[in-house]
Design an enzyme around this catalytic site. Sequence first.
Site: not given
Length: 480
Positions: A173, A248, A282, A384
């Site tokens: 996906k 992750e 990231c 973040e």
Amino acid sequence: MLHLQNFLNGTFSPPISGNYLPNIKPATGEVFSQIPDSEEQDVQAAVEAAKAAFPAWAGLPAEKRGRYLVRLSELIDQNLERLAEAETMDNGKPLSLAKTVDIPRASSNMHFFGTGIQHFASEAHMMEGVAVNYTVRKPLGVVACISPWNLPLYLFTWKIAPALAAGNCVVAKPSEITPYTAHLLAELCVEAELPAGVLNIVHGTGPKVGAALVEHPDVKAISFTGGTQTGKTIARTAAPMFKKLSLELGGKNATVIFADCDFEKTVAGAVQAAFANQGQICLCGSRILVERSLYDKFKEAFLQRVQTLTLGDPLQPDTKMGALVSEAHLQKVLSYIELAKEEGGTLLTGGERVHLEGRCANGYFLQPTVFENLPHNCRTNTEEIFGPVVTLQPFDTEEEALAYANITEYGLAASVWTQDVTRAHRVSHALQAGIVWVNTWLLRDLRTPFGGTKQSGVGREGGWEALRFFTEQQNVCIKI
Ligand code: NAD
């Protein structure tokens, strides 16, 4: 208007519901395609196709499976321009970046695991004079690969390639925000004559398609890259079902600069780490810690360089900063800029949305933004943001640098800039991060373990780690 389709059992299929979602070009704000708003039944059909394909695929010699992946790698190379244009259209990243990083890396992923699987050997343990043990590694069956929007084809193939090489069949996906290159990959799978059902691609949202995949009892493992909150949701469902999980997740990475660094290279490296892909990687270094004696000199050179980054139409060859991925994401990043001001930060440059002329007038562009004078533990410095917003923070001692670097709940990556080799080792080992670069950033060897600690994830991808994740060990002990 382009209508993307699911890729089920080797054929392109509309979603069972007949519903579609609009897909927007971030550089212009226009809808350019419709993607399937798939549901549980579409996932069910994909899992059935993968289950049916599994015995034959797993039964192929590794070398033959690998050849399909190498063929896909060649097809990606041959379609570099088309794929790069599609990635830029879908994601807003500079075309030059898609051409030199995203698409070549997607090809390397296929080639690396397509050839690597032929070197994946079994372990043996001798019990002298008594027995011999050998360990078989079997594919798991049907596995799910769920990927985010920031490096669409790059991360999609990073998961699919080892899963297929190890003999699994995949239901994948892509992010609903950047589905286009996954659709084009399906076209290449047809051209490569990949057997039907080996790779199935279901488009749609996380809560519908992603959740249905995670919940499906026949999906044996989930390789997920995305946000930490989504990772927690996935783990809550998958853990009691005893599924293998590779997560992750997010990062809030430190760039740690000592006064003895190679100055010019460090400034260039810190800018790249901060603003590559509009800060939407990231691994981006969004907290720049600088030894106080170098702080003012660094700040001046850094800001000078940041102010010359060319922000513009991602299709222009000299563009270094393209559009953010969506209006919603732009608003989220802008809200962090307001937060940084409320938290007492001094805005050194940037901070504003940019309205370009012409074709990109309605795109989601944001100036590269730099703050200083923020507390080390404030929200701006610990959460973040995932955009072109970074902070500068001075430190006095190595201990202080480490304390600031390790202050967040994340532990994905860090970079250290120094000419002192002993300090480079010492600081690297003390950093709470799965990946540390010294005097460089984002230099990747696909054999190395990739992943984070703390809230940045569980497990490692890359090299043998990925092939181990996608296989189940069985030990056979034979008495002599
Ligand atoms: P996200 O978590 O919103 O979505 C990632 C994927 O998960 C998408 O395909 C989404 O549709 C799907 N998803 C959403 N809800 C789900 C659910 N309940 N069940 C199953 N699947 C679901 O992340 P994003 O916004 O697409 O990506 C940005 C995030 O990804 C950032 O936090 C970034 O740090 C992280 N990221 C991490 C790495 C890494 O290697 N650690 C790499 C790239 C991006």
